[in-house]
Design a protein around this motif. Structure first.
Motif, PDB file in Angstrom:
ATOM      1  N   ALA A  85       0.636  -1.662  -0.486  1.00 13.71           N
ATOM      2  CA  ALA A  85       0.236   0.021  -0.057  1.00 13.71           C
ATOM      3  C   ALA A  85       0.754   1.333   0.058  1.00 13.71           C
ATOM      4  CB  ALA A  85      -1.303   0.025   1.588  1.00 13.71           C
ATOM      5  N   VAL A  86       2.126   0.956   0.687  1.00 14.12           N
ATOM      6  CA  VAL A  86       3.163   3.040   0.970  1.00 14.12           C
ATOM      7  C   VAL A  86       3.507   2.273  -0.371  1.00 14.12           C
ATOM      8  CG1 VAL A  86       4.415   3.206   2.004  1.00 14.12           C
ATOM      9  CG2 VAL A  86       3.157   2.540   3.099  1.00 14.12           C
ATOM     10  N   ILE A  87       4.510   1.507  -1.458  1.00 14.79           N
ATOM     11  CA  ILE A  87       4.729   1.775  -2.412  1.00 14.79           C
ATOM     12  C   ILE A  87       3.801   2.872  -3.392  1.00 14.79           C
ATOM     13  CG2 ILE A  87       4.937  -0.750  -3.072  1.00 14.79           C
ATOM     14  CD1 ILE A  87       7.623  -0.480  -4.480  1.00 14.79           C
ATOM     15  N   GLY A  88       2.681   1.723  -3.672  1.00 18.81           N
ATOM     16  CA  GLY A  88       1.722   2.524  -4.226  1.00 18.81           C
ATOM     17  C   GLY A  88       1.585   3.686  -4.432  1.00 18.81           C
ATOM     18  N   ALA A  89       1.169   4.195  -2.877  1.00 16.93           N
ATOM     19  CA  ALA A  89       0.963   5.722  -2.652  1.00 16.93           C
ATOM     20  C   ALA A  89       1.870   6.588  -2.803  1.00 16.93           C
ATOM     21  CB  ALA A  89      -0.184   5.370  -1.704  1.00 16.93           C
ATOM     22  N   ASP A  90       3.319   6.045  -3.014  1.00 16.31           N
ATOM     23  CA  ASP A  90       4.549   6.780  -3.078  1.00 16.31           C
ATOM     24  C   ASP A  90       4.744   7.412  -4.517  1.00 16.31           C
ATOM     25  OD1 ASP A  90       7.306   7.837  -3.609  1.00 16.31           O
ATOM     26  OD2 ASP A  90       7.802   6.915  -1.586  1.00 16.31           O
ATOM     27  N   PRO A  91       4.731   8.900  -4.486  1.00 14.40           N
ATOM     28  CA  PRO A  91       4.612  10.473  -5.347  1.00 14.40           C
ATOM     29  C   PRO A  91       6.405   9.649  -6.527  1.00 14.40           C
ATOM     30  CG  PRO A  91       5.104  11.235  -3.841  1.00 14.40           C
ATOM     31  CD  PRO A  91       4.431   9.887  -3.503  1.00 14.40           C
ATOM     32  N   SER A  92       6.921   8.679  -5.863  1.00 16.89           N
ATOM     33  CA  SER A  92       8.701   8.769  -6.537  1.00 16.89           C
ATOM     34  C   SER A  92       8.695   8.174  -7.281  1.00 16.89           C
ATOM     35  CB  SER A  92       9.367   9.019  -5.011  1.00 16.89           C
ATOM     36  OG  SER A  92       9.082  10.317  -4.189  1.00 16.89           O
ATOM     37  N   VAL A  93       7.654   6.755  -6.939  1.00 14.50           N
ATOM     38  CA  VAL A  93       8.455   5.632  -7.398  1.00 14.50           C
ATOM     39  C   VAL A  93       7.637   5.689  -9.603  1.00 14.50           C
ATOM     40  CG1 VAL A  93       5.754   4.463  -7.224  1.00 14.50           C
ATOM     41  CG2 VAL A  93       7.947   3.026  -8.083  1.00 14.50           C
ATOM     42  N   LEU A  94       8.099   5.475 -10.225  1.00 16.86           N
ATOM     43  CA  LEU A  94       7.544   5.979 -11.626  1.00 16.86           C
ATOM     44  C   LEU A  94       6.870   4.394 -12.011  1.00 16.86           C
ATOM     45  CD1 LEU A  94      10.708   7.071 -13.201  1.00 16.86           C
ATOM     46  CD2 LEU A  94       9.530   8.523 -12.143  1.00 16.86           C
ATOM     47  N   PHE A  95       7.525   2.987 -11.672  1.00 17.31           N
ATOM     48  CA  PHE A  95       7.171   1.735 -11.787  1.00 17.31           C
ATOM     49  C   PHE A  95       6.433   0.992 -10.710  1.00 17.31           C
ATOM     50  CE2 PHE A  95       6.985  -2.189 -14.167  1.00 17.31           C
ATOM     51  CZ  PHE A  95       5.675  -2.244 -14.474  1.00 17.31           C
ATOM     52  N   LYS A  96       6.248  -0.032 -10.753  1.00 16.47           N
ATOM     53  CA  LYS A  96       6.319  -1.046 -10.016  1.00 16.47           C
ATOM     54  C   LYS A  96       5.520  -2.445 -10.185  1.00 16.47           C
ATOM     55  CE  LYS A  96       2.834   2.139  -8.487  1.00 16.47           C
ATOM     56  NZ  LYS A  96       2.801   2.900  -8.976  1.00 16.47           N
ATOM     57  N   LEU A  97       5.412  -3.314  -9.757  1.00 14.80           N
ATOM     58  CA  LEU A  97       4.563  -4.316 -10.090  1.00 14.80           C
ATOM     59  C   LEU A  97       5.589  -5.668  -9.527  1.00 14.80           C
ATOM     60  CD1 LEU A  97       2.632  -5.589 -12.059  1.00 14.80           C
ATOM     61  CD2 LEU A  97       3.782  -6.002 -13.355  1.00 14.80           C
ATOM     62  N   GLY A  98       4.517  -6.501  -9.064  1.00 21.84           N
ATOM     63  CA  GLY A  98       5.032  -7.653  -7.983  1.00 21.84           C
ATOM     64  C   GLY A  98       4.462  -8.704  -9.136  1.00 21.84           C
ATOM     65  N   ILE A  99       6.027  -9.660  -9.200  1.00 25.68           N
ATOM     66  CA  ILE A  99       5.531 -10.804  -9.928  1.00 25.68           C
ATOM     67  C   ILE A  99       6.557 -12.066  -9.177  1.00 25.68           C
ATOM     68  CG2 ILE A  99       5.923  -9.768 -12.153  1.00 25.68           C
ATOM     69  CD1 ILE A  99       8.689 -10.176 -11.730  1.00 25.68           C
ATOM     70  N   GLY A 100       6.215 -13.526  -9.896  1.00 24.32           N
ATOM     71  CA  GLY A 100       6.647 -14.075  -8.947  1.00 24.32           C
ATOM     72  C   GLY A 100       6.667 -15.542  -9.678  1.00 24.32           C
ATOM     73  N   GLU A 101       7.574 -16.549  -9.058  1.00 24.38           N
ATOM     74  CA  GLU A 101       7.283 -18.545 -10.424  1.00 24.38           C
ATOM     75  C   GLU A 101       6.291 -18.580  -8.832  1.00 24.38           C
ATOM     76  OE1 GLU A 101      11.789 -19.447  -9.704  1.00 24.38           O
ATOM     77  OE2 GLU A 101      11.542 -17.879  -8.286  1.00 24.38           O
ATOM     78  N   LYS A 102       5.743 -18.827  -8.191  1.00 19.09           N
ATOM     79  CA  LYS A 102       5.212 -19.794  -7.215  1.00 19.09           C
ATOM     80  C   LYS A 102       4.095 -18.456  -6.275  1.00 19.09           C
ATOM     81  CE  LYS A 102       7.561 -24.356  -7.783  1.00 19.09           C
ATOM     82  NZ  LYS A 102       8.120 -24.946  -6.216  1.00 19.09           N
ATOM     83  N   PRO A 103       3.118 -18.866  -6.557  1.00 22.61           N
ATOM     84  CA  PRO A 103       1.898 -17.959  -5.423  1.00 22.61           C
ATOM     85  C   PRO A 103       2.460 -18.280  -4.192  1.00 22.61           C
ATOM     86  CG  PRO A 103       0.777 -18.523  -7.208  1.00 22.61           C
ATOM     87  CD  PRO A 103       2.446 -19.209  -7.425  1.00 22.61           C
ATOM     88  N   TRP A 104       2.880 -17.226  -3.416  1.00 23.34           N
ATOM     89  CA  TRP A 104       2.866 -17.122  -1.606  1.00 23.34           C
ATOM     90  C   TRP A 104       4.181 -17.288  -1.216  1.00 23.34           C
ATOM     91  CZ3 TRP A 104      -1.719 -19.968  -3.494  1.00 23.34           C
ATOM     92  CH2 TRP A 104      -2.708 -19.536  -4.007  1.00 23.34           C
ATOM     93  N   LEU A 105       4.872 -18.781  -1.823  1.00 27.58           N
ATOM     94  CA  LEU A 105       5.931 -19.038  -1.393  1.00 27.58           C
ATOM     95  C   LEU A 105       7.498 -17.709  -2.858  1.00 27.58           C
ATOM     96  CD1 LEU A 105       5.088 -22.599  -1.599  1.00 27.58           C
ATOM     97  CD2 LEU A 105       5.869 -21.292  -0.087  1.00 27.58           C
ATOM     98  N   GLN A 106       7.102 -17.616  -3.959  1.00 27.84           N
ATOM     99  CA  GLN A 106       8.473 -17.313  -3.954  1.00 27.84           C
ATOM    100  C   GLN A 106       7.897 -15.629  -5.164  1.00 27.84           C
ATOM    101  OE1 GLN A 106      10.445 -20.067  -6.854  1.00 27.84           O
ATOM    102  NE2 GLN A 106      10.340 -21.810  -5.289  1.00 27.84           N
ATOM    103  N   GLN A 107       8.527 -14.950  -4.779  1.00 27.72           N
ATOM    104  CA  GLN A 107       8.160 -13.641  -4.900  1.00 27.72           C
ATOM    105  C   GLN A 107       8.846 -12.627  -5.541  1.00 27.72           C
ATOM    106  OE1 GLN A 107       5.000 -12.753  -4.470  1.00 27.72           O
ATOM    107  NE2 GLN A 107       4.180 -14.788  -4.266  1.00 27.72           N
ATOM    108  N   VAL A 108       9.004 -11.869  -6.294  1.00 25.37           N
ATOM    109  CA  VAL A 108       9.494 -11.021  -7.085  1.00 25.37           C
ATOM    110  C   VAL A 108       8.483  -9.370  -7.140  1.00 25.37           C
ATOM    111  CG1 VAL A 108      11.305  -9.793  -9.150  1.00 25.37           C
ATOM    112  CG2 VAL A 108      10.502 -12.504  -8.280  1.00 25.37           C
ATOM    113  N   THR A 109       9.923  -8.390  -6.257  1.00 21.79           N
ATOM    114  CA  THR A 109       8.811  -6.941  -6.118  1.00 21.79           C
ATOM    115  C   THR A 109      10.634  -6.171  -7.334  1.00 21.79           C
ATOM    116  OG1 THR A 109       7.820  -6.892  -4.334  1.00 21.79           O
ATOM    117  CG2 THR A 109       8.969  -4.416  -5.385  1.00 21.79           C
ATOM    118  N   PHE A 110       9.422  -5.076  -8.170  1.00 15.62           N
ATOM    119  CA  PHE A 110      10.401  -5.122  -9.150  1.00 15.62           C
ATOM    120  C   PHE A 110      10.073  -3.384 -10.129  1.00 15.62           C
ATOM    121  CE2 PHE A 110      10.763  -2.933 -13.647  1.00 15.62           C
ATOM    122  CZ  PHE A 110      12.315  -2.796 -13.382  1.00 15.62           C
ATOM    123  N   SER A 111      10.834  -2.307  -8.964  1.00 14.20           N
ATOM    124  CA  SER A 111      10.279  -0.700  -9.658  1.00 14.20           C
ATOM    125  C   SER A 111      11.659  -0.093  -9.826  1.00 14.20           C
ATOM    126  CB  SER A 111      10.320  -1.184  -8.057  1.00 14.20           C
ATOM    127  OG  SER A 111      11.103  -0.612  -6.635  1.00 14.20           O
TER     128      SER A 111
END
Length: 237
Positions: free
Chosen positions: A148-174
């Motif tokens: 919620a905080v990263i989504g509201a941050d006006p500085s971030v130009l792009f953000k998306l959460g991806i991953g190989e396996k739901p709940w277990l293997q997660q990636v944040t890219f910004s």
């Protein structure tokens, strides 16, 4: 030669294309492995929020890959399996990057080769974590606040959460306008608290943190390049 990392995002609309994209999480592996010049690669799904998220988004998928140079990256991500994804999708966007720092491992290897370069411009950050099964409840109890905080941050130009396996293997890219903006976010609020919890409770069985300088991009996301605000589209980044 300088390693280049590509991260391609694809948005799918119809039910048929979404089913196709979901199936390709397994079926595309052979084609990916045969791609000329490719190094490390991962097929990823995505989450519905900003960063690590527990709910899958079946309309967005991503492909991360490493290449020996920019020319190879540009050529290969425009054909083969990448082109098949693009044809099926409503929209696609690929960002090309050069690793500037990295620590940790992904599936037991260090996929990125960092260059000793200094950059004052926009940077990208990638965080990958494999959550310990017994700590899933604790992890997912804390992470939505960060999203919620990263989504509201006006500085971030792009953000998306991806991953190989739901709940277990997660990636944040910004992507951030500069290192100062990213560091300000990382050192305060829910994110800083979560980092403390990661260290205290040992949430992850494997983790990787990497930063990148932006090289170029191709395509659109949401109707435009996410990098339009930081560069003249007629000039290289």
């Amino acid at each position: 030669m300088q390693q280049v990392v590509s991260l391609s995002f694809y948005r799918f609309g119809s039910l048929g294309s979404r089913v196709w994209a979901f199936a390709m999480m397994g079926l595309a592996r052979r084609a990916m492995a045969r791609t000329s010049g490719i190094g490390f690669w991962k097929l990823c799904g995505s989450g519905t929020g900003e960063g690590f998220t527990p709910r899958p988004n079946f309309g967005v998928y991503a492909i991360l890959a490493t290449w020996p140079d920019e020319a190879t990256a540009l050529r290969e991500t425009a054909r083969g399996i990448f082109a098949r994804y693009a044809v099926k999708s409503l929209e696609d966007w690929t960002v090309f990057m050069s690793p500037t720092s990295t620590r940790g491992e992904w599936a037991g290897v260090q996929p990125f080769i960092a260059q000793n370069t200094s950059s004052t411009g926009p940077i990208a950050a990638l965080t990958r974590a494999k959550v310990k099964t017994g700590l899933l409840r604790s992890f997912w109890g804390r992470v939505p606040n960060i999203s919620a905080v990263i989504g509201a941050d006006p500085s971030v130009l792009f953000k998306l959460g991806i991953g190989e396996k739901p709940w277990l293997q997660q990636v944040t890219f910004s992507i951030w306008p500069d290192a100062t903006a990213m560091n300000n976010f990382a050192r305060t609020g829910p994110h800083a608290e979560a980092i403390k919890a990661v260290r205290a409770d040992d949430w992850f069985s494997e983790e990787l943190y990497a930063r990148f300088a932006l090289v170029s991009d191709r395509g659109t996301w949401g109707g435009a390049s996410p990098l339009m605000t930081i560069s003249d589209p007629k000039e290289p980044i």
